[in-house]
Design a protein around this motif. Structure first.
Motif, PDB file in Angstrom:
ATOM      1  N   GLU A 127       0.027   7.319  -6.247  1.00  0.00           N
ATOM      2  CA  GLU A 127      -1.135   8.218  -6.295  1.00  0.00           C
ATOM      3  C   GLU A 127      -0.727   9.648  -5.950  1.00  0.00           C
ATOM      4  OE1 GLU A 127      -4.064   7.502  -7.645  1.00  0.00           O
ATOM      5  OE2 GLU A 127      -3.161   5.559  -8.050  1.00  0.00           O
TER       6      GLU A 127
ATOM      7  N   ASP B 235       0.825  -1.215   0.000  1.00  0.00           N
ATOM      8  CA  ASP B 235       0.000   0.000   0.000  1.00  0.00           C
ATOM      9  C   ASP B 235       0.859   1.264   0.000  1.00  0.00           C
ATOM     10  OD1 ASP B 235      -2.294  -1.493  -0.019  1.00  0.00           O
ATOM     11  OD2 ASP B 235      -2.804  -1.135   2.085  1.00  0.00           O
TER      12      ASP B 235
ATOM     13  N   ILE C  89       1.561   1.993  -3.564  1.00  0.00           N
ATOM     14  CA  ILE C  89       0.324   2.439  -4.202  1.00  0.00           C
ATOM     15  C   ILE C  89       0.039   3.894  -3.822  1.00  0.00           C
ATOM     16  CG2 ILE C  89      -2.182   2.108  -4.254  1.00  0.00           C
ATOM     17  CD1 ILE C  89      -1.566  -0.941  -3.821  1.00  0.00           C
TER      18      ILE C  89
END
Length: 130
Positions: free
Chosen positions: A52, A45, A48
């Motif tokens: 972003e 995560d 990720i």
């Protein structure tokens, strides 16, 4: 990195979101992050979220996830295992992007030789602190 107290100072995600760094995004090359989904030292995560954040400030970024891979599988156990190596193949395809001759040679390359018995690789995965 000196514990949670220094998170704000060292976190790339926090740093890229800082308005004082907003112009830096235009200077960045395209970014690809490679991460195993079974990484316990740095959860996938994190990659990720960083991608972003980078996209949020206009940078070109992508995360490629490897299902079931740990922190060290991708750069240690898998290369030692021999045969097909997904991370290696991804990195080489980025380096050789647009070079049809190099990509053709890559596709016809022989399988990589195993360097370590499987039992040692499994043991390493279980005792690795990462």
């Amino acid at each position: 990195m000196e514990g949670e107290g220094s998170f704000e100072q060292f976190s790339p995600e926090v740093r890229i979101k800082d308005p004082r760094n907003s112009e830096a995004a235009s200077l960045l090359p395209p970014i690809k992050l490679f991460h195993g989904t079974s990484d316990y030292s740095i959860p996938s995560d994190a990659s990720i979220n960083l991608v972003e954040a980078l996209k949020g400030v206009g940078a070109e970024a992508e995360v490629i996830l490897y299902e079931g891979k740990s922190h060290t599988d991708l750069f240690l156990q898998d290369p030692l295992r021999g045969g097909k190596d997904d991370l290696f193949d991804h990195v080489v395809s980025v380096i050789h992007a647009g070079d049809e001759e190099a990509l053709a040679k890559d596709a016809s390359a022989p399988p990589r030789k195993r360097l370590v018995p499987e039992i040692l690789l499994r043991l390493a995965r279980h005792i690795s602190p990462f």
